[in-house]
Motif scaffolding. Structure first.
Motif, PDB file in Angstrom:
ATOM      1  N   GLU A 126       8.237  -2.922  -5.158  1.00  0.00           N
ATOM      2  CA  GLU A 126       7.889  -2.865  -6.404  1.00  0.00           C
ATOM      3  C   GLU A 126       6.539  -2.400  -6.717  1.00  0.00           C
ATOM      4  N   PRO A 127       6.109  -1.329  -7.168  1.00  0.00           N
ATOM      5  CA  PRO A 127       7.136  -0.250  -7.653  1.00  0.00           C
ATOM      6  C   PRO A 127       7.949   0.136  -6.785  1.00  0.00           C
ATOM      7  N   ALA A 128       8.866   1.204  -7.111  1.00  0.00           N
ATOM      8  CA  ALA A 128      10.068   1.856  -6.075  1.00  0.00           C
ATOM      9  C   ALA A 128       9.501   2.884  -5.507  1.00  0.00           C
ATOM     10  N   VAL A 129       8.491   3.042  -4.924  1.00  0.00           N
ATOM     11  CA  VAL A 129       7.762   4.107  -4.400  1.00  0.00           C
ATOM     12  C   VAL A 129       7.708   4.322  -2.903  1.00  0.00           C
ATOM     13  N   ASP A 130       7.599   5.629  -2.416  1.00  0.00           N
ATOM     14  CA  ASP A 130       7.387   5.701  -0.944  1.00  0.00           C
ATOM     15  C   ASP A 130       6.050   6.492  -0.807  1.00  0.00           C
ATOM     16  N   ILE A 131       5.384   5.930   0.135  1.00  0.00           N
ATOM     17  CA  ILE A 131       3.957   6.215   0.307  1.00  0.00           C
ATOM     18  C   ILE A 131       3.980   7.062   1.703  1.00  0.00           C
ATOM     19  N   CYS A 132       4.044   8.330   1.595  1.00  0.00           N
ATOM     20  CA  CYS A 132       4.117   9.183   2.549  1.00  0.00           C
ATOM     21  C   CYS A 132       2.457   9.635   3.089  1.00  0.00           C
ATOM     22  N   LEU A 133       2.182   9.290   4.599  1.00  0.00           N
ATOM     23  CA  LEU A 133       1.096   9.371   4.946  1.00  0.00           C
ATOM     24  C   LEU A 133       1.254  10.530   5.953  1.00  0.00           C
ATOM     25  N   TRP A 168       1.204  11.510   0.061  1.00  0.00           N
ATOM     26  CA  TRP A 168       1.982  11.803  -1.174  1.00  0.00           C
ATOM     27  C   TRP A 168       2.770  10.474  -1.625  1.00  0.00           C
ATOM     28  N   VAL A 169       2.753  10.120  -2.847  1.00  0.00           N
ATOM     29  CA  VAL A 169       3.286   8.898  -3.576  1.00  0.00           C
ATOM     30  C   VAL A 169       4.430   9.504  -4.298  1.00  0.00           C
ATOM     31  N   ALA A 170       5.876   9.123  -3.909  1.00  0.00           N
ATOM     32  CA  ALA A 170       6.922   9.696  -4.365  1.00  0.00           C
ATOM     33  C   ALA A 170       7.715   8.542  -5.030  1.00  0.00           C
ATOM     34  N   SER A 171       7.915   8.673  -6.268  1.00  0.00           N
ATOM     35  CA  SER A 171       8.728   7.476  -7.033  1.00  0.00           C
ATOM     36  C   SER A 171      10.146   7.853  -6.664  1.00  0.00           C
ATOM     37  N   ARG A 172      10.948   6.677  -6.467  1.00  0.00           N
ATOM     38  CA  ARG A 172      12.388   6.688  -6.128  1.00  0.00           C
ATOM     39  C   ARG A 172      13.252   6.792  -7.255  1.00  0.00           C
ATOM     40  N   TYR A 201      -1.465  -1.557  -4.943  1.00  0.00           N
ATOM     41  CA  TYR A 201      -0.179  -2.328  -4.683  1.00  0.00           C
ATOM     42  C   TYR A 201      -0.146  -3.547  -3.846  1.00  0.00           C
ATOM     43  N   GLN A 202       0.500  -4.444  -4.393  1.00  0.00           N
ATOM     44  CA  GLN A 202       0.550  -5.832  -3.519  1.00  0.00           C
ATOM     45  C   GLN A 202       1.350  -5.643  -2.414  1.00  0.00           C
ATOM     46  N   ARG A 234       2.332  -8.430  -0.082  1.00  0.00           N
ATOM     47  CA  ARG A 234       3.163  -9.797   0.315  1.00  0.00           C
ATOM     48  C   ARG A 234       4.428  -9.642  -0.054  1.00  0.00           C
ATOM     49  N   GLU A 235       5.354  -9.617   0.854  1.00  0.00           N
ATOM     50  CA  GLU A 235       6.787  -9.608   0.848  1.00  0.00           C
ATOM     51  C   GLU A 235       7.460  -8.733  -0.262  1.00  0.00           C
ATOM     52  N   ASN A 236       6.526  -7.441  -0.119  1.00  0.00           N
ATOM     53  CA  ASN A 236       6.781  -6.255  -0.941  1.00  0.00           C
ATOM     54  C   ASN A 236       7.048  -4.625  -0.162  1.00  0.00           C
ATOM     55  N   ILE A 237       6.992  -5.054   1.014  1.00  0.00           N
ATOM     56  CA  ILE A 237       7.519  -3.775   1.759  1.00  0.00           C
ATOM     57  C   ILE A 237       8.781  -3.768   2.204  1.00  0.00           C
ATOM     58  N   GLU A 238       9.526  -2.947   1.854  1.00  0.00           N
ATOM     59  CA  GLU A 238      11.081  -3.041   2.111  1.00  0.00           C
ATOM     60  C   GLU A 238      11.291  -2.186   3.518  1.00  0.00           C
ATOM     61  N   GLN A 239      10.527  -1.276   3.832  1.00  0.00           N
ATOM     62  CA  GLN A 239      10.715  -0.728   5.334  1.00  0.00           C
ATOM     63  C   GLN A 239       9.374   0.343   5.439  1.00  0.00           C
ATOM     64  N   LEU A 240       9.157   0.411   6.841  1.00  0.00           N
ATOM     65  CA  LEU A 240       8.256   1.308   7.328  1.00  0.00           C
ATOM     66  C   LEU A 240       8.847   2.276   8.045  1.00  0.00           C
ATOM     67  N   PHE A 241       8.582   3.610   7.905  1.00  0.00           N
ATOM     68  CA  PHE A 241       9.409   4.617   8.740  1.00  0.00           C
ATOM     69  C   PHE A 241       8.288   5.175   9.530  1.00  0.00           C
TER      70      PHE A 241
END
Length: 416
Positions: A81-88, A8-12, A56-57, A59-66
């Protein structure tokens, strides 16, 4: 590297604009790789609706891994960038951990040669489609004799396929909850059908079965099977162990050659719907009166006329030492097993009969038949015969002359 899961890709940004995303996970395949023109490591998310996938690129683009629930196959990747959360979710745990580790290395700019990258190509349709859980086959030409069934199947119907036996491929479907093999040519059930640990409904109507094995009654079906249809076969008797199927709610035995029901059928405490029409039953077992049914159909059986005044006396006086000790074992509820006693003695104890007084008897007893109103065990009763009767003969045992005499006195007083 590829990872099948649900995504589920959620835009912030949507909440700030007063909008909501779809909020629903879809089957997907994630891939780590390099695009044809180069430019670092990218993440590709492919779904059935968009197989080429969103890229999605990393390199230096992951803000956080939950990863709090990674042991449940769940994780969330927050991108800058883009401001999305990819929920697996619903991912293989070990594969998910490996995939997340590779994503971390890609984010740090680790050399591409040391990463398990794959080609960023659209996956096969079968990889992103929703797993198949239901299949219906109603002709032999459609049956996949040379192929395996999808391992995700939960419901399978294979009727009118002229199958002489149960396919081994079916016995590998551990998620199967409903199996319909009606109207085939099956003569014998394999013991391994008891390995279908999730099986709740089994229909074998219209086959050539002559028995239902005791081993099946002692398998995992004891805890799972709720509905069983054995109608239109050639079964003459069911094993005493049949009453181990304690979760049964629906049982259909119509149009067989049954000459008796399991004598401890009263132990099926969950049974609510029972149909044994058009068999060869002369009477019902003693424990039948313990059932609590919603619907009962015994139409078309050649029931004998009850004869409470003509008992079959098999008393042995004095009682043998074996009869004394066996009765004491049952009456005092002493535990026993094949680890303590020889198997044939355990079998004899399992086959013990119950007197009307509540005590047990084994090979020394008095036997007779009495009239039973079927409405005493079932809310809805199909007429037993064309004369409109709802009564049937019930087998009854007595452990002594005293018990039979007391019954006889009550019976004679009731008919005066």
């Amino acid at each position: 590297m590829r990872l099948p899961c649900e995504v589920w890709v959620a835009s912030r940004l949507l909440p700030s604009a007063g909008l909501r995303g779809p909020g629903r996970a879809a089957r997907a395949v994630l891939a780590l790789g390099k695009p044809p023109g180069g430019g670092g490591v990218w993440l590709q998310v492919s779904t059935a609706r968009h197989r080429p996938g969103a890229k999605y690129q990393l390199r230096e683009n992951i803000e956080q891994l939950f990863t709090k629930f990674v042991e449940e196959g769940k994780a969330t990747v927050r991108l800058k960038e883009p401001a999305v959360d990819i929920c697996l979710s619903k991912a293989n745990v070990s594969h998910l951990k490996t995939f997340l580790s590779a994503m971390k290395l890609a984010d740090r700019g680790t050399s591409e040669e040391s990463l398990p990258l794959s080609t960023l190509a659209p996956p096969k349709a079968s990889e992103v489609e929703k797993p198949k859980t239901k299949m219906t086959i109603t002709s032999r030409k459609d049956y996949p004799f040379t192929q395996s069934f999808p391992y995700t199947l939960e419901q399978l119907q294979a009727s009118y396929c002229k199958l002489p036996r149960i396919d081994m491929h079916i016995l590998c479907l551990k998620r199967l909850r409903k199996l319909d093999l009606s109207h085939n040519l099956i003569k014998k059930l394999p013991v391994t059908i008891g390995d279908l640990v999730s099986l709740q409904e089994l229909s074998l109507q219209g086959n050539l079965l002559e028995s239902f094995g005791a081993a099946l009654c002692n398998s995992t079906l004891r805890k799972s099977l709720q509905s069983l249809d054995l109608s239109q076969n050639k079964i003459k008797a069911l094993p005493a162990q049949f009453c181990q199927l304690r979760e049964l709610i629906h049982l259909k035995l119509d149009d067989n050659d049954l000459i008796r029901l399991p004598f401890k059928i009263g132990q099926l405490s969950q049974l609510r719907f029972l149909s044994v029409a058009r068999n060869k039953l002369p009477f019902l077992p003693n424990s039948f009166g313990k059932l609590s049914l919603e619907s009962l159909d015994l139409f078309g059986n050649p029931f004998e006329q009850p004869s409470p005044l003509a008992p079959d006396i098999q008393l042995k006086i004095p009682l043998t030492l074996w009869e004394h000790s066996a009765r004491a074992t049952i009456n005092y509820r002493l535990p026993y097993s094949c680890h303590v006693l020889p198997s044939h003695l355990c079998h004899d104890l399992d086959m013990s009969k119950s007197c009307h007084c509540g005590r047990a008897c084994l090979s020394s007893f008095i036997q007779t038949t009495v009239t039973m109103n079927l409405h005493s065990v079932a809310h809805t009763v199909v007429l037993v015969d064309n004369m409109g009767s709802t009564e049937a003969p019930l087998l009854r045992y007595f452990c002594s002359l005293t018990c039979y005499s007391q019954f006889l006195d009550r019976h004679l007083q009731s008919i005066r």
